[in-house]
Design a protein around this motif. Structure first.
Motif, PDB file in Angstrom:
ATOM      1  N   GLU A 164       0.707  -1.086  -0.129  1.00 23.56           N
ATOM      2  CA  GLU A 164      -0.117  -0.077   0.013  1.00 23.56           C
ATOM      3  C   GLU A 164       0.933   1.286   0.175  1.00 23.56           C
ATOM      4  N   GLN A 165       1.910   1.233   0.851  1.00 21.61           N
ATOM      5  CA  GLN A 165       2.878   2.482   0.904  1.00 21.61           C
ATOM      6  C   GLN A 165       3.636   2.496  -0.338  1.00 21.61           C
ATOM      7  N   TYR A 166       3.967   1.456  -1.070  1.00 25.02           N
ATOM      8  CA  TYR A 166       4.510   1.541  -2.331  1.00 25.02           C
ATOM      9  C   TYR A 166       3.864   2.214  -3.266  1.00 25.02           C
ATOM     10  N   ARG A 167       2.495   1.840  -3.380  1.00 27.78           N
ATOM     11  CA  ARG A 167       1.637   2.434  -4.431  1.00 27.78           C
ATOM     12  C   ARG A 167       1.734   4.093  -3.969  1.00 27.78           C
ATOM     13  N   ILE A 168       1.591   4.401  -2.842  1.00 34.98           N
ATOM     14  CA  ILE A 168       1.615   5.656  -2.621  1.00 34.98           C
ATOM     15  C   ILE A 168       2.698   6.451  -2.907  1.00 34.98           C
ATOM     16  N   ASN A 169       3.748   5.923  -2.852  1.00 34.72           N
ATOM     17  CA  ASN A 169       5.194   6.414  -3.047  1.00 34.72           C
ATOM     18  C   ASN A 169       5.387   6.568  -4.716  1.00 34.72           C
ATOM     19  N   LEU A 170       4.770   5.430  -5.261  1.00 30.77           N
ATOM     20  CA  LEU A 170       4.938   5.580  -6.755  1.00 30.77           C
ATOM     21  C   LEU A 170       3.843   6.515  -7.429  1.00 30.77           C
ATOM     22  N   GLU A 171       2.817   6.745  -6.864  1.00 35.05           N
ATOM     23  CA  GLU A 171       1.735   7.770  -7.375  1.00 35.05           C
ATOM     24  C   GLU A 171       2.399   9.113  -7.085  1.00 35.05           C
ATOM     25  N   ALA A 172       3.191   9.239  -5.975  1.00 33.45           N
ATOM     26  CA  ALA A 172       3.810  10.752  -5.771  1.00 33.45           C
ATOM     27  C   ALA A 172       4.870  10.908  -6.762  1.00 33.45           C
ATOM     28  N   ASN A 173       5.218  10.187  -8.068  1.00 33.35           N
ATOM     29  CA  ASN A 173       6.014  10.547  -8.739  1.00 33.35           C
ATOM     30  C   ASN A 173       5.423  11.258  -9.849  1.00 33.35           C
ATOM     31  N   PHE A 174       3.959  11.111  -9.998  1.00 35.74           N
ATOM     32  CA  PHE A 174       3.275  11.657 -10.984  1.00 35.74           C
ATOM     33  C   PHE A 174       2.523  12.953 -10.626  1.00 35.74           C
ATOM     34  N   HIS A 175       2.188  13.762 -11.551  1.00 35.32           N
ATOM     35  CA  HIS A 175       0.801  14.768 -11.197  1.00 35.32           C
ATOM     36  C   HIS A 175      -0.332  13.868 -11.046  1.00 35.32           C
ATOM     37  N   GLU A 176      -0.693  13.187 -12.113  1.00 37.75           N
ATOM     38  CA  GLU A 176      -1.903  12.303 -11.925  1.00 37.75           C
ATOM     39  C   GLU A 176      -1.347  10.753 -12.709  1.00 37.75           C
ATOM     40  N   MET A 177      -1.100   9.934 -11.749  1.00 40.85           N
ATOM     41  CA  MET A 177      -0.498   8.580 -12.151  1.00 40.85           C
ATOM     42  C   MET A 177      -1.319   8.032 -13.263  1.00 40.85           C
ATOM     43  N   PRO A 178      -0.870   7.973 -14.630  1.00 36.71           N
ATOM     44  CA  PRO A 178      -1.621   7.325 -15.711  1.00 36.71           C
ATOM     45  C   PRO A 178      -1.712   5.941 -15.886  1.00 36.71           C
ATOM     46  N   ASP A 179      -2.837   5.518 -16.391  1.00 38.03           N
ATOM     47  CA  ASP A 179      -3.237   4.084 -16.386  1.00 38.03           C
ATOM     48  C   ASP A 179      -2.179   2.907 -16.683  1.00 38.03           C
ATOM     49  N   GLU A 182       0.701   1.904 -14.794  1.00 38.83           N
ATOM     50  CA  GLU A 182       0.626   0.491 -13.864  1.00 38.83           C
ATOM     51  C   GLU A 182       1.356  -0.379 -13.706  1.00 38.83           C
ATOM     52  N   PHE A 183       2.343  -0.674 -14.801  1.00 36.91           N
ATOM     53  CA  PHE A 183       3.224  -1.750 -14.806  1.00 36.91           C
ATOM     54  C   PHE A 183       4.450  -1.772 -13.929  1.00 36.91           C
ATOM     55  N   MET A 184       4.548  -0.439 -13.607  1.00 42.16           N
ATOM     56  CA  MET A 184       5.615   0.004 -12.635  1.00 42.16           C
ATOM     57  C   MET A 184       5.329  -0.731 -11.315  1.00 42.16           C
ATOM     58  N   TYR A 185       4.031  -0.567 -10.831  1.00 43.47           N
ATOM     59  CA  TYR A 185       3.706  -1.367  -9.568  1.00 43.47           C
ATOM     60  C   TYR A 185       3.637  -2.931  -9.737  1.00 43.47           C
ATOM     61  N   GLU A 186       3.046  -3.273 -10.768  1.00 41.51           N
ATOM     62  CA  GLU A 186       2.836  -4.793 -10.895  1.00 41.51           C
ATOM     63  C   GLU A 186       4.477  -5.503 -10.996  1.00 41.51           C
ATOM     64  N   ASP A 187       5.422  -4.665 -11.713  1.00 43.51           N
ATOM     65  CA  ASP A 187       6.706  -5.209 -11.675  1.00 43.51           C
ATOM     66  C   ASP A 187       7.379  -5.255 -10.357  1.00 43.51           C
ATOM     67  N   ARG A 188       7.066  -4.242  -9.190  1.00 36.05           N
ATOM     68  CA  ARG A 188       7.370  -4.110  -8.211  1.00 36.05           C
ATOM     69  C   ARG A 188       6.859  -5.365  -7.430  1.00 36.05           C
ATOM     70  N   MET A 189       5.743  -5.889  -7.502  1.00 31.50           N
ATOM     71  CA  MET A 189       5.083  -6.780  -6.795  1.00 31.50           C
ATOM     72  C   MET A 189       5.678  -8.087  -7.351  1.00 31.50           C
ATOM     73  N   MET A 190       6.365  -8.133  -8.468  1.00 27.11           N
ATOM     74  CA  MET A 190       7.055  -9.408  -8.938  1.00 27.11           C
ATOM     75  C   MET A 190       8.271  -9.463  -8.145  1.00 27.11           C
ATOM     76  N   ILE A 191       9.216  -8.319  -8.413  1.00 26.78           N
ATOM     77  CA  ILE A 191      10.596  -8.581  -7.945  1.00 26.78           C
ATOM     78  C   ILE A 191      10.915  -8.798  -6.504  1.00 26.78           C
ATOM     79  N   LYS A 192       9.837  -8.280  -5.698  1.00 22.07           N
ATOM     80  CA  LYS A 192      10.013  -8.404  -4.103  1.00 22.07           C
ATOM     81  C   LYS A 192       9.958  -9.852  -3.821  1.00 22.07           C
ATOM     82  N   GLU A 193       9.760 -10.901  -4.876  1.00 24.63           N
ATOM     83  CA  GLU A 193       9.770 -12.188  -4.509  1.00 24.63           C
ATOM     84  C   GLU A 193      10.994 -12.881  -4.944  1.00 24.63           C
TER      85      GLU A 193
END
Length: 292
Positions: A164-179, A182-193
């Motif tokens: 949840e915090q990572y998504r908040i951190n990622l969205e802070a990189n954008f004025h309005e995070m575009p759809d 989303e691959f940036m969040y999904e890739d983070r979920m992959m590499i953490k494993e």
């Protein structure tokens, strides 16, 4: 060093095929070499990777030879407990360009990547034709007490950030995070494993320390190549809103423009820290006009 257990990192879906070169002993840099023309080296920012430039490469490859990298410790490049400071990355990037027989080139760097780019230009100005600095780190300065706060961040703290915090951190990189980000969040979920995730987090914290331990601000006046400075007007990360609440992104951009001798500055509306991703058409137009 754990260079073989990169499972999740290697499975990431990239928009261009990546090759690898062992530019320094036991360290492979993953890169894509696309297009023809004036060569541009693209350097991603902290915690990022080569796909962050995909909206720029897709257009700029029609006019330029685009070399886009995963820095050591990131993406599909080798992982390990690297001293991944500015000098480390500078050395490896020059070695990569040597291996590609590219003597002179432009550099486009984002955030930390822009600070690395400035180090490269200061170290070897004869090889750098111009700098394109997207939301550059290194312009905002910090007190010794503030630097100590950054140095105290650990790999364990970086790794323990919740989804949840990572998504908040990622969205802070954008004025309005575009759809399509989303691959940036999904890739983070992959590499953490991945077994290499802690090495990746180690690289990030070394990068944080490197930025404060190897500042460039006092040397900005020594930059020789022409420089294009691009910030998103709604950047939420530069300046640091907690340490410098009185400053705006426009203030930082104006300081950069004033301190760097041969520079032009652009503030792009409706764009945050990932200005080149959020407003690619405008960014690409600026880069083409600047180099041409």
């Amino acid at each position: 060093m754990n260079t073989k257990a990169q499972d999740a990192f290697m499975e990431l879906d990239y928009p261009y095929p990546m090759d690898k070169k062992e530019v320094v002993k036991n360290i492979n840099i993953a890169y894509a070499d696309i297009g023809k023309g004036e060569p541009i080296l693209f350097i991603h920012g902290m915690g990022s990777y080569a796909p962050a430039w995909k909206k720029n490469i897709s257009e700029l490859k029609e006019n330029f030879r685009c070399v886009v990298v995963d820095l050591p410790g990131y993406g599909k490049s080798s992982k390990g407990k690297f001293k991944a400071n500015m000098s480390f990355h500078k050395e490896h990037l020059f070695a990569l360009m040597d291996s590609l027989d590219i003597k002179k080139f432009h550099i486009a760097g984002h955030s930390m990547g822009a600070q690395i780019a400035m180090h490269m230009a200061l170290d070897n100005p004869g090889r750098i034709k111009s700098l394109i600095l997207s939301a550059p780190a290194g312009i905002e300065t910090f007190s010794e007490q503030q630097k100590a706060m950054f140095r105290a961040i650990t790999p364990e703290q970086t790794a323990s950030v919740s989804d949840e915090q990572y998504r908040i951190n990622l969205e802070a990189n954008f004025h309005e995070m575009p759809d399509d980000a989303e691959f940036m969040y999904e890739d983070r979920m992959m590499i953490k494993e991945s077994p290499d995730f802690m090495n990746y987090c180690y690289t990030i914290t070394e990068g944080i320390r490197g930025m404060v331990n190897e500042p460039v601000f006092e040397k900005l006046g020594d930059l020789k190549p022409p420089v294009l400075i691009i910030y998103g007007k709604q950047d939420k990360l530069i300046p640091n809103k907690y340490l410098h609440p009185e400053m705006t992104t426009a203030d930082i951009a104006k300081i950069a423009n004033k301190e760097i001798p041969d520079s032009q500055m652009e503030l792009i509306e409706n764009a945050g820290h990932f200005v080149h991703f959020e407003q690619p058409e405008k960014t690409n137009e600026l880069i083409k006009n600047f180099i041409n």
